[in-house]
Design a protein around this motif. Structure first.
Motif: not given
Lengths: 669, 168
Positions: A623-627, A631-634
């Motif tokens: 869950a943390d990796a996905k998050e 966040k990088a994309k945003i």
């Protein structure tokens, strides 16, 4: 003229008159002796003896010798006696039968002297016969009468103040009553305790408890079955033990109740002597025998006796002053007009039937038994002694003054007996100063007033058969002592050592024969204070001692069970401890078994928990990796938008600058 | 009674003077009418013995008046009461009362005072009347009586001798 005189007749008359006068004068002495003895005896109720009465002629006088007035209550004693009385007489009143004595002087006056023969009045034979007849006629009821006679005799004996022992013997004391009550209760409680004692286990039984308990607890539990077996044995032992405990509890309760009850009764018994003392003090407080009782109680028989004697003298003298018989005769004469009557007129020279204008004598003061030697003399002067005070219109006056006093500074007694018209009123005043008292018995626990200097003032008024007496005494430099060795005597003596002076106030009022008498003294207060202090201390010691002894006695009533009772108490404690230990052990075995099961469950639970935790950790990492990717994309998108916005702002800024420059040019251009 | 009568007639018939007889009767008033044991009677006796008073008449009169006194006493008491309680006389009585001598006479006794006053009042009349009676008797009746035959016969009889002995 001379021829009319009959000389022979004249001589005969003179001779006859002289003869009659001589005979009269010769017979007068014996006649007066007879009259004095007869009427005197009737008046005082005992023999009055006169040795001789002789007549003197220059001046007309009467000499009476050897007069003894017997005491009707003690016929071998004289109330009063004197050696000689010389009385001058008035001649003319004597012709009328009036005895007017201007002056009488007595010598050798004494009170309470011994007689050589009984002074009891001899009853006439006829009267005796009459009394015998009366006795015979009432013979049937004689037993009752004799009873009442004996009671009367007892009552008269009862006038004598009883001793403290006699009082204690005749009175129903609370101390005795409560003491008996305590004794009865003790017996009752002893029975209850004995019954309870029979139900408690003996010593061997108590030892068995310990042995059996040790057997049960010896070694480790082999298994659950072994544990259960021992538990069962323990429960059985415990039940038996509880039963014995109950028996012990009942015994304890019985002992406790006994102690409470006996303590209450002891408390009542402890207060009883004080109540008894108060009751006796109230009861023996000058009733019946009048002022004499309390005086006798405090100051011994001597002083009490004087008060009694004084009242007796008063009772003898008082009726003689009012001639009721003469008044009755006078009234009778008034009724019988045929015999005529005497009409009296105002006079400076009254003439009653009998009148001693002045009587004077000196007598020795009565001695206290304890005193050695004479106290001194008292000169007595009595004025206007008559049975017809209304005729002379003057009361009888008395003045007694101490003379040659040895142990007194001064003594003065004044009295006025006024019987002129009803109601009669007699008043007396006593003033005695500096009376040195020595060795006066106090009539209580052998106490003596060794020495003291007393001052006494008193006033007594008698009217309508009632008395009102007030007296005050101040006793200074008082020293007391007793030879008695009783506790009370010693303590009383110790308390009195601190008393230096005290006052005594007395009052008596009411009927002459049964006055209400009160006697107050600050000696009571002083004694109470000192004596109570000593007494409380001793009482506390006594109480403790008695309590201890009673408790000991209480336990002693248990006889051989006393030690057993103590053992029971010890055993009771021991059993309680063992019981607790047993229960603890049992609980300990059970907990080991349960802990084992719990440990296994806990291990399984731990394992499951670790697995769940690992899964939770992996899921959380994903869950943390996905998050982070999201966040990088945003952030990249945000940077692009921000750069575009900046470029636009630069373009608009340049357009605005160009527009501004164009306007300036237009203005200056 | 015979004794009295005998004595009386012997007295009348005797040779005593009428005056002495009358005086005897007059003094007898005091002895008979007043209480006998009184001091004033001692004075009366003194006069009776000292003066030639007929003692026969005196004693006879005393006996007679003592009998009459039973009837006269109420009157005597009334007189005594009146006098002793009379306010006008009070000062006098009070003055006398102060004296032992007067009180020795018991003047303050109603019966005594009353009877003495009555005796004094009757003294003179008694003296005159009795003297007159005695004189008249002797002059008229006695002489007339002695002349009677029966009287002479009686005097000669034993009865008269007996009567005379009684009178002695």
């Amino acid at each position: 003229m001379i021829k009319w005189i009959r000389w022979s007749g004249l001589a005969g008359f003179v001779v006859v008159v002289a003869l009659i006068a001589a005979l009269w004068l010769l017979a007068l002495g014996p006649l007066m002796k007879m009259a004095v003895e007869k009427y005197g005896s009737e008046a005082v109720g005992a023999q009055v003896n006169v040795e001789d009465i002789s007549l003197g002629f220059n001046p007309l006088s009467l000499t009476v010798t050897g007069v003894q007035v017997a005491d009707k209550n003690a016929p071998m004693e004289n109330v009063v006696s004197f050696d000689t009385a010389v009385a001058t007489l008035e001649a003319f009143p004597l012709l009328l039968g009036h005895i007017i004595v201007p002056d009488v002087t007595l010598s050798g006056v004494a009170l309470g002297t011994q007689r050589s023969f009984s002074g009891e009045l001899v009853v006439e034979e006829q009267e005796e016969e009459e009394s015998k007849e009366e006795t015979a006629s009432t013979d049937e009821g004689s037993s009752n009468n004799s009873d009442s006679d004996s009671e009367t005799a007892e009552a008269s004996e009862g006038d004598i103040l009883p001793s403290s022992d006699e009082i204690l013997a005749r009175e129903n004391l609370l101390t005795t009553q409560y003491g008996k009550d305590l004794e009865d209760s003790y017996k009752q409680h002893k029975q209850t305790i004995d019954t309870a004692l029979a139900n408690i286990p003996n010593e061997d039984a108590l030892k068995n408890y310990e042995t059996e308990l040790n057997n049960i607890l010896k070694g480790k539990f082999k298994n659950l079955e072994d544990f259960k077996q021992r538990k069962k044995e323990f429960d059985a032992l415990n039940a038996k033990f509880k039963q014995d405990k109950l028996a012990i509890a009942e015994l304890t309760k019985a002992v406790k109740e006994s102690k409470t009850d006996l303590n209450q009764k002891w408390s009542k018994l402890k207060d009883a002597p004080a109540q008894d003392f108060a009751n006796l003090k109230g009861k023996y407080k000058l009733d019946g025998a009048g002022a004499t009782n309390l005086a006798a109680l405090l100051f011994g028989d001597d002083v009490g006796g004087y008060a009694k004697t004084a009242l007796e003298y008063y009772e003898i003298v008082s009726p003689l002053l009012s001639d009721d018989e003469a008044k009755a005769e006078m009234q009778e004469l008034k009724d019988k007009r045929l015999e005529g009557r005497l009409v009296h007129f105002k006079s400076d020279n009254p003439l009653p039937e009998f009148w001693i204008k002045t009587l004077s004598f000196t007598m020795q003061l009565p001695e206290l038994e304890q005193d050695t030697g004479s106290v001194g003399e008292v000169a007595v002067k009595v004025q206007d002694i008559t049975n017809q005070q209304d005729v002379i219109n003057a009361p009888m006056r008395l003045l007694a003054t101490g003379e040659n006093l040895k142990n007194m500074d001064s003594l003065k007694i004044t009295g006025v007996m006024d019987h002129r018209k009803p109601p009669s009123k007699d008043s007396f005043d006593l003033n005695l100063q500096g009376w040195q008292l020595t060795n006066v018995k106090l009539g209580l626990v052998g106490l003596k007033l060794v020495s003291s200097k007393a001052s006494v003032t008193a006033k007594a008024v008698f009217t309508k058969g009632e008395m009102d007496v007030v007296g005050n005494g101040l006793f200074k430099q008082a020293k007391f002592d007793t030879k008695d060795t009783t506790f009370v005597a010693k303590e009383m003596n110790a308390a009195l050592k601190n008393v230096n002076q005290f006052t005594v106030s007395t009052s008596a009022n009411g009927e002459l024969k049964s006055p209400n008498v009160s006697l107050r003294s600050d000696l009571d207060k002083q004694l109470n204070s000192a004596f109570n202090k000593r007494l409380k201390q001793k009482q506390a010691e006594l109480e403790d001692d008695l309590k201890e002894k009673i408790n000991e006695q209480l336990l002693a009533y248990g006889g051989d069970y006393t030690e057993q009772l103590k053992q029971l108490n010890l055993t009771e404690g021991s059993l309680k401890e063992k019981s607790k230990e047993l229960e603890k052990l049992a609980k300990s075995e059970i907990s080991t078994y349960e802990a084992q099961l719990k440990a296994e469950a806990d291990a399984e639970k731990a394992r499951a928990k670790a697995k769940v935790d690992a899964e939770k950790a992996r899921m959380k990492a994903d869950a943390d990796a996905k998050e982070a990717e999201e966040k990088a994309k945003i952030d990249a998108e945000k940077a692009r938008a921000k750069a575009k916005l900046k470029a636009e702002e630069e373009r608009k800024k340049k357009e605005l600058e160009e527009k501004a420059k164009a306007k300036l040019k237009g203005l200056f251009g | 009674m015979f004794n009295f009568v005998g004595k009386f007639f012997k007295l009348l018939n005797g040779d005593a003077s009428p005056g002495q007889i009358a005086l005897g009767f007059s003094f007898a008033l005091f002895i008979g009418l007043t209480p006998f044991f009184s001091l004033h009677n001692l004075i009366i006796f003194f006069f009776v013995f000292a003066i030639r008073v007929n003692l026969g008449a005196f004693f006879l009169g005393s006996a007679v008046f003592a009998l009459l006194a039973f009837g006269i006493d109420p009157l005597s008491i009334k007189v005594g009461e009146y006098l002793l309680n009379n306010p006008d006389l009070l000062s006098m009585w009070t003055e006398l009362y102060q004296s032992d001598v007067w009180r020795a006479f018991k003047f303050n006794h109603t019966l005594l005072l009353g009877s003495v006053v009555i005796s004094i009042l009757l003294f003179i009349p008694m003296l005159i009347i009795s003297r007159f009676i005695v004189s008249t008797y002797r002059v008229r009746i006695m002489k007339w009586f002695e002349k009677l035959k029966i009287s002479k016969m009686l005097k000669a009889s034993k009865f008269y001798k007996y009567y005379e002995r009684l009178g002695e």
